[in-house]
Design an enzyme around this catalytic site. Sequence first.
Site, PDB file in Angstrom:
ATOM      1  CE  LYS A 181      -1.771   2.965   2.350  1.00 55.27           C
ATOM      2  NZ  LYS A 181      -1.466   4.326   1.877  1.00 55.27           N
ATOM      3  CD  GLU A 257      12.535   3.795   8.587  1.00 50.81           C
ATOM      4  OE1 GLU A 257      12.452   4.841   9.291  1.00 50.81           O
ATOM      5  OE2 GLU A 257      12.617   3.780   7.364  1.00 50.81           O
ATOM      6  CB  CYS A 291      13.069   8.612   9.106  1.00 50.17           C
ATOM      7  SG  CYS A 291      11.474   8.409   8.383  1.00 50.17           S
TER       8      CYS A 291
HETATM    9  C1  SIN Z   1      13.565   7.111   5.552  1.00 49.50           C
HETATM   10  O1  SIN Z   1      13.649   8.307   5.638  1.00 49.50           O
HETATM   11  O2  SIN Z   1      12.579   6.509   5.975  1.00 49.50           O
HETATM   12  C2  SIN Z   1      14.615   6.250   4.889  1.00 49.50           C
HETATM   13  C3  SIN Z   1      15.895   6.924   4.676  1.00 49.50           C
HETATM   14  C4  SIN Z   1      16.971   6.041   4.114  1.00 49.50           C
HETATM   15  O3  SIN Z   1      16.757   4.873   3.774  1.00 49.50           O
HETATM   16  O4  SIN Z   1      18.087   6.519   4.026  1.00 49.50           O
END
Ligand code: SIN
Length: 486
Positions: A181, A257, A291
């Site tokens: 999704k 995550e 993230c």
């Molecule tokens: C993310 O921001 O969720 C992933 C970042 C990354 O894989 O470097």
Amino acid sequence: MINLENTSLLKDKAYINGDWVKAKNSHTFEVTNPFNQEKLADVADLEVEDIPLVVDTANHAFQEWKNKTVAERASILRKWYELQLENAEDLAKILTAEQGKPLAEALGEIKYGASFVEWFAEEARRVYGDVIPGHGEDKRIVVIKQPIGVVVAITPWNFPNAMITRKVAPALAAGCSVIIKPSEETPLSALALAVLAEQAGIPKGVFNIITTTNASKVGQVLTDSPIIKKLSFTGSTAVGKQLMRQSADTVKKVSLELGGNAPFIVFDDADLEDAVQGAIASKYRNAGQTCVCANRIYVQDGIYEAFVDKFTKQVRLLKVGNGLDEGVEIGPLINSKAVSKVNHLIDDALSKGGKIILGAKSESKPNTLYPPVIISGATSEMKLAHEEIFGPVAPIFKFETDEEVIKAANNTEYGLASYFYGNNMKRIWKVAESLEYGMVGINTGMISTAVAPFGGIKESGNGREGSKYGMDDFLEIKYLCFGGVV
Ligand code: SIN
């Protein structure tokens, strides 16, 4: 419109059981370019009533896929990887059009995404079990690993390609079938991957994509289903917690995550130029919308002035604009809600004594471009010290001692990525071991790779993606205890 060599990559229907399907009620939703709001496609907007078919389909397909030899699965994955590289330029254009990141960065994401497929095509062959000395003379114990079953992957808009491959490649390698999704902001990259998956020979029903704006209702149906054995989610901590709660009744294995609040620490003995480059790479990647972006930049007092001066001079040079234009390094934010959130954090910081030394709060504009902002005099009272900024704002905090900065860095419920620059070996080990984070970048601002276990601790989630550990989440361990052997 997106100007592609391979126009077959552009799809606007969901992909279920090898068919391109409309919603039963024929509803669609618009996907637009965040730079200029140009409409890119009207995509099938699936409802709750569309979901049982995909779950049954994935379950049916799982029964055959899990029984293929690893060599067969590995070779199909390898083919999918090669097709992604062959179509990389087009996949990058689709990604930039719907997400906004600069084309060079989008191409980097396509290669990063493909690297997970390559990696897990190889790892598929190494799902080893164990033989354990038995607990009785006549006993022998053998441990085997088996695919967990049907997997749901819910993926975000900030990496519309790589967050899919990072979840799906290990799932497929393990022998699971998947239902993806994608974010409603960026479904086109996901659908393009499905075109290539079909071409690579991934059997019908093993790889499915549901496009929908009804995320919470559809999410509820998926988490309620006892057929689905595993949920893998990348996104906000709030939604992750909700999905975890919803998965409790069927005791699904969940990997999450979630959000981050990365500290980026520069000690007095750091190499200044390296630290500045690392901070720019970490802070401004994807316009600050990852993230793992540096969220709080802590600089020790002895190097503070020099760092701020050099950092500001170099950030000033970053070119902001349409991701499709040559040389652009920072594209638009994903939508106007994202702009408002960043503005709110800046207002709060200024009201608590922060000073803007580069850039400005964004005024309402027809697009969502947000030139980089640097704020000095940041303190722990400010919201941006506790919330994920998800925008191109760099707050700089001054500190004196190692103890003080370690305490400040860990003062958050998040524990995803962290970074520091310094050269004293004793301190490097002490700080690395003291940071309560799943990932620590030491003298580097770029840590993401298929070969390392990506993931967080505390409220940043659980489970690991990529690396040899990335298979574990999609496998069950079973032991066979043989009796009467002698
Ligand atoms: C993310 O921001 O969720 C992933 C970042 C990354 O894989 O470097």
